[in-house]
Design an enzyme around this catalytic site. Structure first.
Site, PDB file in Angstrom:
ATOM      1  N   GLN A   1      -4.041   8.396  -3.192  1.00  0.00           N
ATOM      2  CA  GLN A   1      -4.302   7.551  -2.026  1.00  0.00           C
ATOM      3  C   GLN A   1      -4.371   8.334  -0.715  1.00  0.00           C
ATOM      4  OE1 GLN A   1      -5.882   4.473  -1.801  1.00  0.00           O
ATOM      5  NE2 GLN A   1      -4.323   3.968  -3.326  1.00  0.00           N
TER       6      GLN A   1
ATOM      7  N   THR B   1     -11.012   0.334  -7.684  1.00  0.00           N
ATOM      8  CA  THR B   1      -9.958  -0.662  -7.541  1.00  0.00           C
ATOM      9  C   THR B   1     -10.125  -1.723  -8.619  1.00  0.00           C
ATOM     10  OG1 THR B   1     -11.344  -1.915  -6.033  1.00  0.00           O
ATOM     11  CG2 THR B   1      -9.826  -0.363  -5.048  1.00  0.00           C
TER      12      THR B   1
ATOM     13  N   SER C   1      -8.032   0.677   4.389  1.00  0.00           N
ATOM     14  CA  SER C   1      -8.582   0.213   3.120  1.00  0.00           C
ATOM     15  C   SER C   1      -9.659  -0.832   3.369  1.00  0.00           C
ATOM     16  CB  SER C   1      -7.462  -0.402   2.266  1.00  0.00           C
ATOM     17  OG  SER C   1      -7.991  -1.009   1.106  1.00  0.00           O
ATOM     18  N   SER C   2     -10.451  -1.080   2.330  1.00  0.00           N
ATOM     19  CA  SER C   2     -11.427  -2.178   2.356  1.00  0.00           C
ATOM     20  C   SER C   2     -11.010  -3.336   1.457  1.00  0.00           C
ATOM     21  CB  SER C   2     -12.801  -1.667   1.905  1.00  0.00           C
ATOM     22  OG  SER C   2     -13.314  -0.740   2.813  1.00  0.00           O
TER      23      SER C   2
ATOM     24  N   ASP D   1      -7.617   8.473   1.218  1.00  0.00           N
ATOM     25  CA  ASP D   1      -8.113   7.384   2.057  1.00  0.00           C
ATOM     26  C   ASP D   1      -7.782   7.587   3.532  1.00  0.00           C
ATOM     27  OD1 ASP D   1      -9.533   5.915   0.301  1.00  0.00           O
ATOM     28  OD2 ASP D   1      -8.179   4.208   0.210  1.00  0.00           O
TER      29      ASP D   1
ATOM     30  N   ARG E   1       0.840  -1.198   0.000  1.00  0.00           N
ATOM     31  CA  ARG E   1       0.000   0.000   0.000  1.00  0.00           C
ATOM     32  C   ARG E   1       0.873   1.245   0.000  1.00  0.00           C
ATOM     33  NH1 ARG E   1      -4.980   2.130  -0.540  1.00  0.00           N
ATOM     34  NH2 ARG E   1      -6.168   2.707   1.306  1.00  0.00           N
TER      35      ARG E   1
END
Length: 555
Positions: free
Chosen positions: A405, A366, A437-438, A408, A98
């Site tokens: 990012q 995503t 994140s999911s 997020d 990530r």
């Protein structure tokens, strides 16, 4: 009693009318050696090419990931990041590549500077994609690294035909890009490429060739790094050479939990996916949902309530230095038993909001792919730029799309957001940390043998989609493709809304759910999933979600 019978007769008639929407007869792709499910035929072709050349499943996955960075720049690029679960004979490992917050970032950075965490250079986190693929090769690879980039280089240099999805992702957006992005992804007059037309990315070819020759070196400390830094700074960003040089992937233990007779492995923090899936699975077992009639009002109601309860502590999640106390609180048998006792089979229960709740946004842009072979080896990988084309910043020299990012993180404490997700102080902006994140790449085993692997795209809806596919495939007897295509609901605690898919639920079903207290909101679709499995006879199968473009295939 008579009134109740009449209502259920109406439900039955409506369900019969909507039966084509419930794809019980859907069939998955079946193969023998290796199976792939993902967002494009280019991915499937790249994986098969490397596997035919003698590469292993991990080599093939790397080739597939780089291929997506060429063909799907709205989801994936050299400037993105992601998560992966990988299984070989030694077991299952989780890889976190990530993006991280640059060293100059503080929790009040965006409040003080008034810059946007969504667009331009201040939105860009330190990319982890290239380091992630290199880490996989170092740990699992067999073919020389240079061979794995050939499919991507060929597509970037020779060009490829774009699809309807490309048009949908670019139409009307040319003015949002910097000049480099407009020159690459649009015609000279600013109009988008149309389905059937060729797109080439000559600048990206040069970057890929440098990575092919020098692995990750020049990306994090060399020519490509200089291109990234120069472009980011020109667009008001703060990434430095030290940020790139100091980037590290993290090998983690996956979050493991029992789901009936199965062992499920998913991502630990900084993904909320594994924790929420584990909570939901335990609540499903407590409430004996598998005994309910498929697609019944009670089943839909209970799925919504379980998801709502499972999502509730997401506001406390983040890139935690010491997660153990939190995990005990979120996943202990005692706390979940107490939580499950509050779920009613007949009406909505509104739990109070947690004290440290703050708004959070998370994009659903995503992508994911799953690969499995007949040796029991698996790769389940989710990749993201966060938003569509990330920050809309494309590097000047090498044409690399950069992520957004930073959005997020909890960048504006207390300010409402467009997605409605809620989380708090543990996800504040901190230099070197990774945003919550999911993304939920997942692998399932039974008695030590792989049963399936899957993941999805769609922000928080990833988690609810993975859960429902697991449930329908493992416990309700649907075949893989039927489980993937089946209608889905979504609830994330806040907002207090049960999301349902457009044209997938009969009006009487929605009416009866409202009578149980659900506030219904209709969405065009709930996530897009990609799954693979191994059947009892040893055959491999793959299924991709018809909610969007995709492909499944193998050897």
């Amino acid at each position: 009693m008579i009134k109740t019978i009449i209502i259920y007769i109406k439900v039955l008639l409506y369900c019969l009318a909507f039966l084509p929407l419930f794809p019980a007869l859907a069939q998955s792709v079946q193969t023998q050696k290796i199976v792939i499910s993902g967002p494009s035929t280019h991915l499937v072709s790249a994986v098969k090419e490397i596997y035919r050349e003698g590469g292993n499943i991990f080599d093939a996955a790397i080739a597939g990931a780089f291929t997506l960075s060429v063909t799907h720049p709205y989801f994936v690029s050299l400037g993105c990041g992601g998560f992966a679960l990988l299984k070989n004979r030694s077991g299952i490992k989780a890889l976190d590549f990530r993006e991280t917050a640059p060293s100059k970032m503080t929790e009040d950075f965006y409040v003080k500077t008034k810059l946007s965490p969504r667009d331009l250079g201040a939105a860009v986190g330190v990319p982890g994609f290239v380091a992630g693929q290199w880490a996989i090769h170092q740990k699992y690879g067999s073919l020389p690294w240079s061979r794995l980039l050939n499919p991507a280089i060929k597509l970037a240099g020779s060009g490829f035909i774009v699809s309807g999805q490309w048009l949908r992702r670019t139409q009307g957006l040319s003015k949002k890009f910097n000049l480099s992005g407009r020159r690459i992804f649009f015609h000279s007059d600013g109009t988008p490429y149309l389905p059937g037309q060729f797109v080439r990315q000559d600048k990206l070819v040069e970057a890929l060739r440098l990575i092919q020759r020098k692995n990750k070196t020049l990306f994090y400390n060399g020519l490509i790094a200089q291109d990234i830094i120069k472009t980011v700074k020109a667009n008001k960003g703060v990434i430095s050479l030290e940020d790139l040089k100091n980037y590290r992937v993290r090998w983690l233990q996956p979050l493991k939990f029992k789901f009936g007779a199965y062992q499920v492995f998913s991502m630990p923090l900084p993904s909320s996916g594994g924790i929420i899936l584990a909570r939901a699975a335990k609540l499903m077992e407590q409430k004996k949902i598998n005994q309910m009639t498929l697609y019944s009002i009670s089943e839909w109601h209970l799925l919504g309530e379980i998801l709502s309860f499972a999502f509730r502590p997401r506001s406390q999640m983040g890139d935690l230095s010491s997660p153990a106390p939190y995990l005990e609180k979120w996943l202990s048998r005692r706390s979940l038993k107490k939580l499950g006792a509050q779920i009613s089979l007949n009406k909505v229960k509104k739990l109070p909001v947690l004290k440290d709740t703050l708004p959070h946004r998370e994009s659903n842009e995503t992508t994911h792919f799953s690969i499995m072979n007949n040796k029991g080896e698996v790769v389940s990988m989710t990749l993201t730029l966060n938003g569509n084309f990330g920050s809309f910043v494309v590097t000047d020299k090498y044409g690399i799309v950069l992520n957004n990012q930073m959005d997020d993180f909890n960048t504006y404490p207390g300010k409402p957001n467009q997605f409605g997700l809620i989380q708090g102080a543990n996800n504040k902006v901190r230099a070197g940390f990774r945003p919550l994140s999911s993304m939920s790449p997942t692998i399932v085993e039974k008695q030590g043998k792989v049963v399936m692997a899957l993941g999805a795209t769609g922000g928080p809806m990833i988690i609810s989609s993975v859960l429902q596919i697991l449930y329908r495939y493992l416990f309700k007897g649907l075949n893989l493709d039927a489980a993937v295509q089946a209608p889905r609901v979504h609830h994330q605690f806040l907002p207090r809304v049960l999301f349902v898919e457009k044209n997938r639920f009969p009006p009487i079903v929605l009416s009866l759910l409202r009578k149980r207290g659900h506030k219904i909101k209709v969405r065009d679709s709930i996530a897009k999933a990609y799954a693979v499995s191994q059947k009892k006879d040893g055959l491999l199968e793959g299924a991709f979600d018809a909610r969007g473009e995709g492909a499944a295939g193998g050897l």
